[in-house]
Design an enzyme around this catalytic site. Sequence first.
Site, PDB file in Angstrom:
ATOM      1  N   SER A  51       9.271   2.388   8.991  1.00  0.00           N
ATOM      2  CA  SER A  51       8.259   3.432   8.981  1.00  0.00           C
ATOM      3  C   SER A  51       8.578   4.613   9.888  1.00  0.00           C
ATOM      4  O   SER A  51       7.863   5.586   9.891  1.00  0.00           O
ATOM      5  CB  SER A  51       6.913   2.837   9.400  1.00  0.00           C
ATOM      6  OG  SER A  51       6.985   2.300  10.694  1.00  0.00           O
ATOM      7  N   GLY A  87       3.601  10.089   3.918  1.00  0.00           N
ATOM      8  CA  GLY A  87       4.727  10.172   4.834  1.00  0.00           C
ATOM      9  C   GLY A  87       5.484   8.885   5.033  1.00  0.00           C
ATOM     10  O   GLY A  87       6.604   8.893   5.548  1.00  0.00           O
ATOM     11  N   ASP A  88       4.910   7.746   4.652  1.00  0.00           N
ATOM     12  CA  ASP A  88       5.592   6.455   4.788  1.00  0.00           C
ATOM     13  C   ASP A  88       5.033   5.490   3.749  1.00  0.00           C
ATOM     14  O   ASP A  88       4.524   4.425   4.073  1.00  0.00           O
ATOM     15  CB  ASP A  88       5.407   5.900   6.203  1.00  0.00           C
ATOM     16  CG  ASP A  88       6.214   4.625   6.439  1.00  0.00           C
ATOM     17  OD1 ASP A  88       7.182   4.395   5.687  1.00  0.00           O
ATOM     18  OD2 ASP A  88       5.867   3.868   7.364  1.00  0.00           O
ATOM     19  N   LEU A  89       5.139   5.862   2.495  1.00  0.00           N
ATOM     20  CA  LEU A  89       4.487   5.127   1.421  1.00  0.00           C
ATOM     21  C   LEU A  89       5.352   3.965   0.931  1.00  0.00           C
ATOM     22  O   LEU A  89       5.694   3.862  -0.241  1.00  0.00           O
ATOM     23  CB  LEU A  89       4.141   6.061   0.263  1.00  0.00           C
ATOM     24  CG  LEU A  89       3.115   5.537  -0.753  1.00  0.00           C
ATOM     25  CD1 LEU A  89       1.777   5.271  -0.085  1.00  0.00           C
ATOM     26  CD2 LEU A  89       2.945   6.539  -1.889  1.00  0.00           C
ATOM     27  N   GLY A  90       5.707   3.096   1.864  1.00  0.00           N
ATOM     28  CA  GLY A  90       6.400   1.873   1.489  1.00  0.00           C
ATOM     29  C   GLY A  90       5.404   0.798   1.093  1.00  0.00           C
ATOM     30  O   GLY A  90       4.197   0.916   1.339  1.00  0.00           O
TER      31      GLY A  90
END
Length: 206
Positions: A7, A92-95
């Site tokens: 992230s 911004g951190d769409l894991g």
Amino acid sequence: MGSGPASDHGELATGRRRDHVSSPSGGSRGGVRRRRRAHRAARLVRRGSVPADRGRPASRVGPGRRRARGAHRVVLDVLDAEQAVAPVPVHGDLGMHNILWHGADTDRRSPSTISGLIDLDHAALGDPAIDVAPLLGRFGTAALAGVVSPGLLRRAMPHRATLSLQVAATADLRGDEALREFALSNLVKRYTAGTLHDPDGTVPDR
């Protein structure tokens, strides 16, 4: 929140978001920032576990220098891809680790829906391709082609190519040498295997 290797987007991502707000037209200041970030990426790779091949003739450039040039290129590719894109709100951190699901059983036999998102500390105005990139790394371009527009998917590929580099940049700023080397080793593995942009080996058209 958002402190794990998957992230941390680091200075490179933060800098891209500043450019969207302060220099969306890619003026002279934006061009200087663009070049500086690409040079920083190359220096980071050379300073890490990848040898710099300094002092060798141009005709005998080794793999370390080529990888540093590759890092330089993928950062420029991201910034080039964003030039004509109007910024929108992005996670911004769409894991997958930041997506909450409702209705899925352990065998994945029942239908499920997205019930929410967590870890919004990287939320900003930016290119929506930023959010497609982690999903591309998980599922590949072929799987996403049916749900993501061709242009968006094409821009997501250079973003995906920089993900390990962004983690390495964050680790370097924190002084976390172990994480930096781990991230750089992932970058080198993907570069060597030809999977920087897509786990299936697809590369974006230039």
